[in-house]
Design a protein around this motif. Structure first.
Motif, PDB file in Angstrom:
ATOM      1  N   GLU A 137      14.496 -17.417  10.959  1.00  0.00           N
ATOM      2  CA  GLU A 137      14.286 -16.223  10.148  1.00  0.00           C
ATOM      3  C   GLU A 137      13.420 -16.593   8.952  1.00  0.00           C
ATOM      4  OE1 GLU A 137      17.980 -14.421   9.028  1.00  0.00           O
ATOM      5  OE2 GLU A 137      18.727 -14.402  11.080  1.00  0.00           O
ATOM      6  N   VAL A 150      11.506 -14.892   5.559  1.00  0.00           N
ATOM      7  CA  VAL A 150      11.289 -13.759   4.661  1.00  0.00           C
ATOM      8  C   VAL A 150      10.269 -14.215   3.636  1.00  0.00           C
ATOM      9  CG1 VAL A 150      12.306 -12.169   2.989  1.00  0.00           C
ATOM     10  CG2 VAL A 150      13.655 -12.960   4.963  1.00  0.00           C
ATOM     11  N   ASP A 196      18.714  -7.819  10.275  1.00  0.00           N
ATOM     12  CA  ASP A 196      19.927  -7.891  11.103  1.00  0.00           C
ATOM     13  C   ASP A 196      19.749  -7.118  12.410  1.00  0.00           C
ATOM     14  OD1 ASP A 196      21.319  -9.530   9.385  1.00  0.00           O
ATOM     15  OD2 ASP A 196      22.359  -7.880   8.367  1.00  0.00           O
ATOM     16  N   THR A 221       9.104  -8.865   3.024  1.00  0.00           N
ATOM     17  CA  THR A 221       9.773  -8.636   1.744  1.00  0.00           C
ATOM     18  C   THR A 221      11.292  -8.701   1.884  1.00  0.00           C
ATOM     19  OG1 THR A 221       9.959  -6.251   2.040  1.00  0.00           O
ATOM     20  CG2 THR A 221       7.897  -7.077   1.062  1.00  0.00           C
ATOM     21  N   LEU A 222      11.955  -8.881   0.744  1.00  0.00           N
ATOM     22  CA  LEU A 222      13.417  -8.859   0.731  1.00  0.00           C
ATOM     23  C   LEU A 222      13.947  -7.492   1.155  1.00  0.00           C
ATOM     24  CD1 LEU A 222      14.261 -10.902  -2.504  1.00  0.00           C
ATOM     25  CD2 LEU A 222      14.675 -11.550  -0.134  1.00  0.00           C
ATOM     26  N   GLU A 223      13.250  -6.446   0.765  1.00  0.00           N
ATOM     27  CA  GLU A 223      13.659  -5.095   1.166  1.00  0.00           C
ATOM     28  C   GLU A 223      13.630  -4.944   2.684  1.00  0.00           C
ATOM     29  OE1 GLU A 223      12.354  -0.422   0.571  1.00  0.00           O
ATOM     30  OE2 GLU A 223      11.419  -1.969  -0.671  1.00  0.00           O
ATOM     31  N   GLN A 224      12.572  -5.436   3.316  1.00  0.00           N
ATOM     32  CA  GLN A 224      12.501  -5.392   4.778  1.00  0.00           C
ATOM     33  C   GLN A 224      13.616  -6.226   5.397  1.00  0.00           C
ATOM     34  OE1 GLN A 224       8.484  -6.785   5.346  1.00  0.00           O
ATOM     35  NE2 GLN A 224       7.722  -4.708   5.737  1.00  0.00           N
ATOM     36  N   ALA A 225      13.905  -7.355   4.790  1.00  0.00           N
ATOM     37  CA  ALA A 225      14.979  -8.213   5.309  1.00  0.00           C
ATOM     38  C   ALA A 225      16.309  -7.479   5.249  1.00  0.00           C
ATOM     39  CB  ALA A 225      15.044  -9.515   4.513  1.00  0.00           C
ATOM     40  N   GLN A 226      16.584  -6.825   4.129  1.00  0.00           N
ATOM     41  CA  GLN A 226      17.838  -6.090   3.983  1.00  0.00           C
ATOM     42  C   GLN A 226      17.920  -4.909   4.947  1.00  0.00           C
ATOM     43  OE1 GLN A 226      17.522  -5.234  -0.190  1.00  0.00           O
ATOM     44  NE2 GLN A 226      18.566  -7.116  -0.782  1.00  0.00           N
ATOM     45  N   ASN A 227      16.802  -4.254   5.202  1.00  0.00           N
ATOM     46  CA  ASN A 227      16.806  -3.048   6.038  1.00  0.00           C
ATOM     47  C   ASN A 227      16.676  -3.315   7.532  1.00  0.00           C
ATOM     48  OD1 ASN A 227      17.057  -1.377   3.791  1.00  0.00           O
ATOM     49  ND2 ASN A 227      14.848  -1.229   3.519  1.00  0.00           N
TER      50      ASN A 227
END
Length: 146
Positions: free
Chosen positions: A42, A44, A20, A11-17
C-alpha cells in the motif's frame, strides 16, 4: 499461483475513502481466482513516494521470485505515466510475473478486443482468453500492431 496486490493512492483523503475498499476487492479477487496472497503493498503519496517506496518493495518481492502474479485494481495504480507503467510491466515480464488489472475502462477494453483479433498473436494466445495489460502495453511500446 502466488500473488501480491499493489495499491496506490495520491492523498490521505483518498486513502481514508478508498484504500480499504480497493484492498477488500483485490483480496476477494485473489481468493476467487485461487491465488495464494503473499503480500499487499500500500502506497499513499506522490510519485516520489510511489517510486521510492512502492516500486522498491515490489521489485524486492519480484527479484526474490516470491510471486507469479501482481494484482492491481486499476492500471494507473502502477503509475500515472504510461512510460513508467511500461517500464514496470517490462520489469515484471523479465521475472515471469504476470500483471492482472481487475478493471478495464472502456478504452482499455476496446484495445484489448482489437489486440485479441490481430494476426500477430502467437498461436497459443489466439483462443478467447483475456489478453494481459502488460502484453498490450509492451506491444505498443515496441511499435507492434495491437
Amino acid at each position: 499461483m502466488r500473488a501480491a496486490i499493489y495499491l496506490r493512492v495520491s492523498t490521505l483523503e483518498q486513502a481514508q475513502n478508498f484504500l480499504d475498499d480497493y484492498k477488500d476487492r483485490a483480496v476477494k479477487y485473489c481468493r476467487d481466482k485461487g491465488y495464494d496472497l503473499l503480500a499487499v503493498i500500500e502506497v499513499v503519496g506522490s510519485k516520489d513516494a510511489m517510486k521510492h517506496f512502492g516500486h522498491r518493495q515490489l521489485k524486492k518481492i519480484v527479484q526474490n521470485r516470491m510471486i507469479d502474479v501482481l494484482v492491481i485494481p486499476h492500471l494507473h495504480m502502477i503509475s500515472r505515466s504510461i512510460p513508467d507503467i511500461i517500464q514496470m510491466l517490462d520489469y515484471l515480464w523479465e521475472f515471469g510475473v504476470k500483471a492482472e488489472c481487475m478493471r478495464c475502462d472502456p478504452m482499455e477494453y476496446t484495445i484489448l478486443q482489437m489486440y485479441r483479433d490481430t494476426t500477430e498473436i502467437p498461436e497459443e494466445r489466439r483462443n478467447n482468453s483475456a489478453v494481459s495489460i502488460e502484453d498490450l502495453l509492451i506491444r505498443i511500446a515496441k511499435g507492434r500492431a495491437i
